[in-house]
Write a protein that holds these residues in place. Structure first.
Motif, PDB file in Angstrom:
ATOM      1  N   ALA A 153      18.599  62.151 105.574  1.00  0.00           N
ATOM      2  CA  ALA A 153      19.171  60.848 105.237  1.00  0.00           C
ATOM      3  C   ALA A 153      19.019  59.850 106.380  1.00  0.00           C
ATOM      4  N   ASP A 154      18.866  60.347 107.611  1.00  0.00           N
ATOM      5  CA  ASP A 154      18.682  59.445 108.748  1.00  0.00           C
ATOM      6  C   ASP A 154      17.349  58.706 108.679  1.00  0.00           C
ATOM      7  N   LEU A 155      16.406  59.250 107.881  1.00  0.00           N
ATOM      8  CA  LEU A 155      15.074  58.637 107.806  1.00  0.00           C
ATOM      9  C   LEU A 155      15.086  57.371 106.959  1.00  0.00           C
ATOM     10  N   SER A 156      15.828  57.397 105.846  1.00  0.00           N
ATOM     11  CA  SER A 156      15.854  56.222 104.966  1.00  0.00           C
ATOM     12  C   SER A 156      16.923  56.414 103.889  1.00  0.00           C
ATOM     13  N   GLU A 157      17.264  55.335 103.213  1.00  0.00           N
ATOM     14  CA  GLU A 157      18.194  55.393 102.099  1.00  0.00           C
ATOM     15  C   GLU A 157      17.635  56.245 100.975  1.00  0.00           C
ATOM     16  N   GLU A 158      16.312  56.176 100.776  1.00  0.00           N
ATOM     17  CA  GLU A 158      15.674  56.971  99.722  1.00  0.00           C
ATOM     18  C   GLU A 158      15.902  58.470  99.969  1.00  0.00           C
ATOM     19  N   PHE A 159      15.768  58.881 101.234  1.00  0.00           N
ATOM     20  CA  PHE A 159      15.994  60.291 101.556  1.00  0.00           C
ATOM     21  C   PHE A 159      17.469  60.675 101.356  1.00  0.00           C
ATOM     22  N   ARG A 160      18.378  59.748 101.646  1.00  0.00           N
ATOM     23  CA  ARG A 160      19.794  60.048 101.443  1.00  0.00           C
ATOM     24  C   ARG A 160      20.065  60.356  99.968  1.00  0.00           C
ATOM     25  N   VAL A 161      19.498  59.532  99.087  1.00  0.00           N
ATOM     26  CA  VAL A 161      19.677  59.748  97.654  1.00  0.00           C
ATOM     27  C   VAL A 161      19.006  61.049  97.226  1.00  0.00           C
TER      28      VAL A 161
END
Length: 715
Positions: free
Chosen positions: A392-400
């Motif tokens: 999730a630290d990489l991007s909002e897309e990864f968080r989702v």
């Protein structure tokens, strides 16, 4: 019905010593009872009168209208006895004495406890404490303690209130709560076995945790009652325990804290194992066990698959698997083929399964690989280690994505019949996907060793249930029907002579009366008789001094080996008697015992000693110098049957010597187990016996030979 029902499920509670002073225990407890919403009547007893938290007070418990199931007593020790009398007169069924200043302080406090107990027993009133922090019961929304406790799947019984605060502080951070919670203090009346017995029937308890400093015992029956209660409960509910006092200094500290008796640490450890209790070493590990047993499916075996997104974490997990008695076998060709279809060619898939950077391109590989591993019939459990939760630290897309994948994985885990635990370096930061996973049935840890150790606890409990079932159905060796009568006659004769030490000929006769096979022995009382007996025996003969005043015959020069003629037997007799009198000029020498030399074998020891907590025990290990130097032995509390004795033998570190090391033939392990089992029955039935020492016992390919036997009676 358990005697503790009024304690955990009272319809009415009276707090004696309630106070409006916010610095007093009676204030904190009243506040806790009222604010927690106890589902019953609360009666506050205070000599000061007035109201407390809007509740009227009564001058004493006899003034309370109606029945009182539970009394909480928070008053100074000097006022305790008349209050106990009033509770009995009122018909109170259970009492919690939270006050300090009793048995833990010394003889005067112990005498006060004795008087309290005498009063309580007149009215069949059970007492928790004194010197404790009370009780919690989610079934009645009752918090009769000063600690902020919440409902949940675990029950905790402990001797230290401070430890209760410690573990509760960390339990909150894991969203863990209690069905039952009790600090038992000095165990004046209610003891560990009472609480363990109650939990067996509590359907809301998914795991029972114990913090033990020792078992308070009035007789060995108290220790045995704990084993029996724990065995029954552990067959249904996992039990994990911390037992402090491993070191000599620790044992002294435990005794001074609660007046507990410190028995042999090795025996206590064996008793816990025998009881089905899983021992852990720290509060953190205790809560790890609580998470595992309250969330995970049971394990059917020890074979785990490791799923990782980093090689280092996977290799570390594999190393820890061996340490914690787990197996990480190479995955089947069929499973590897399925993994190849979803992973990049460079990804290791034998076990650990290393995603090796794939999640950055496709987060769903976690879900697909987990599904494959859960469906593998050769995998008993899965451990996920590495960096999940940090993408999730990489991007909002990864968080989702992480959250979506987490939801899918937990659905698959819920549908499977295997335990899954997880480790992530991001667990201390509590990312939402890991919180979701934890809340939906998967323990999540910050350290690899904690995750693997916890999976080991899950498999250990499966072994516990299997062992308890085997023990319940276990068999005993056949023993002569008249064994007790024959042995008792020998013991009576020894007692009449004013002795507590049996000479070896007497010890051998007792062993024979229980069906153990020993070579024929002869007691020579003169050199001529020694020569005569040699002619009866023939071959090579062993000769030993026989005296109740010489226990260690070798130290006294009282043993002669490989005697091979009448002349040597005559000379050996005179030498052994002379050596015995030189060693102890006052020794009463009965004569010299003569037996045939025994065939060689692996030297073992089978014995028994009396433990202050549990009573007679049985011991097995490698004998001779091994027991003196390596102390490679295992214990059980007697009596035990054949499954336990087989387990004892498998526990020793030197097992390979018995199984046939370096080309030697394996020993008869079943004969060793049978002999240990007979000794356990012997010391249970013959309460006069304090110690038994069979050393060495030569274990052979077929059967065994007992070369030396010693029995000591209680003074």
């Amino acid at each position: 019905m358990s005697d503790l029902v009024p304690l955990f499920q009272p319809k009415s509670v009276a707090l004696i010593g309630a106070s409006s002073n916010s610095k007093k225990y009676g204030y904190w407890t009243a506040k806790s009872l009222i604010e927690n919403g106890f589902e019953g009547d609360i009666h506050l007893i205070s000599r000061s009168g007035g109201e407390i938290f809007g509740h009227p007070t009564y001058p004493d418990i006899l003034s309370v209208p109606g029945e009182v199931d539970l009394a909480i007593i928070a008053i100074a020790p000097k006022f305790i006895l008349p209050v106990m009398e009033q509770c009995v007169e009122k018909g109170v069924k259970a009492a919690i004495v939270v006050s300090t200043g009793f048995g833990e302080t010394g003889p005067e406090g112990k005498e006060l406890e004795r008087q309290m107990l005498e009063i309580a027993r007149k009215g069949n009133m059970r007492v928790q404490g004194p010197n404790c922090m009370g009780t919690y019961s989610s079934a009645k929304s009752m918090n009769a303690s000063i600690i902020d406790l919440a409902p949940g799947p675990m029950s905790l019984v402990l001797q230290s209130g401070n430890f209760g605060i410690d573990i509760n502080f960390n339990a909150k951070s894991r969203n863990l709560g209690y069905s039952c919670w009790a600090t038992i203090g000095n165990q004046m009346d209610m003891r560990f076995h009472d609480f363990v017995e109650y939990i067996e029937s509590d359907d809301n308890t998914k795991v029972l945790l114990l913090y033990m400093e020792g078992l308070r015992v009035e007789s060995e029956e108290d220790g045995r009652k704990f084993i029996q209660a724990a065995q029954k409960t552990a067959a249904r509910v996992p039990i994990a325990a911390i037992k402090i006092g491993r070191s000599a200094a620790g044992a002294r500290a435990a005794a001074s804290h609660t007046g507990s008796l410190a028995g042999s640490e090795k025996v206590f450890d064996a008793a816990l194992k025998q009881a089905g209790v899983i021992r852990v070493d720290s509060p953190g590990q205790l809560l790890d066990a609580a998470e595992a047993f309250s969330k995970c499916k049971p394990a059917k075996g020890k074979r785990i698959a490791i799923l990782t997104d980093g090689g280092g974490h996977g290799v570390m997990a594999t190393d820890f698997a061996e340490k914690f008695d787990l197996e990480a076998p190479v995955l089947s060709d069929a499973t590897q083929e399925k993994l190849r279809e979803v992973l990049m060619p460079h990804c290791p898939i034998k076990n650990p399964v290393d995603l090796a950077g794939t999640p950055e391109a496709d987060m769903w590989v976690f879900d697909r690989c987990l599904d494959i591993l859960l469906k593998d019939p050769d995998v008993d459990g899965v451990v996920i280690v590495g960096l999940y939760g940090g993408y999730a630290d990489l991007s909002e897309e990864f968080r989702v994505l992480e959250m979506d994948v987490a939801k899918s994985m937990t659905e698959k885990i819920a549908a499977a019949d295997k335990p899954v635990v997880m480790q992530s370096i991001y667990q201390p930061q509590h990312p939402e996907c890991l919180e979701y996973i934890s809340e939906n049935g998967v323990p999540v840890f910050g350290e690899v060793d904690a995750a693997i150790r916890t999976m080991g606890l899950i498999t250990q409990y499966s072994d516990v249930k299997k062992a308890l079932a085997e023990e319940a159905d276990g068999e005993l060796p056949e023993m002569p029907a008249d064994r007790k009568e024959k042995a008792a006659a020998i013991i009576a004769s020894v007692r009449e002579s004013g002795r507590s030490n049996l000479v070896e000929t007497e010890a051998r006769d007792i062993l024979r009366s229980y069906g153990l096979d020993l070579t024929q022995d002869y007691l020579a009382t003169s050199a001529d008789e020694a020569a005569e007996f040699y002619n009866k025996i023939g071959g090579k003969v062993v000769m030993k001094i026989v005296s109740p005043d010489i226990l260690h015959k070798t130290d006294a020069g009282g043993v002669a080996l490989s005697i091979d003629s009448p002349e040597k037997a005559r000379e050996a007799y005179e030498r052994l008697v002379k050596n015995g009198l030189t060693y102890n000029s006052d020794a009463d020498i009965f004569g010299v015992m003569m037996t045939a030399m025994l065939p060689a074998g692996v030297e073992c020891i089978i014995g028994s000693s009396y433990d202050s907590t549990f009573g007679p025990t049985v011991m097995f290990g490698l004998g001779g110098i091994f027991v003196e130097i390596l102390k490679d032995v295992s214990f059980r509390v007697a009596p035990v049957n054949m499954p336990s004795c087989r387990s004892m033998i498998r526990e020793i570190n030197g097992l390979k010597m018995l199984q046939g090391a370096r080309g030697t033939k394996p020993c008869d392990l079943e004969a060793l187990a049978e002999a240990a089992c007979i000794i356990s029955q012997l010391v249970t039935e013959l309460q006069d016996i304090a110690e038994v020492d069979l050393n060495p016992v030569f274990a052979q390919e077929k059967g065994l030979s007992i070369a030396d036997a010693r029995i000591i009676l209680h003074n």
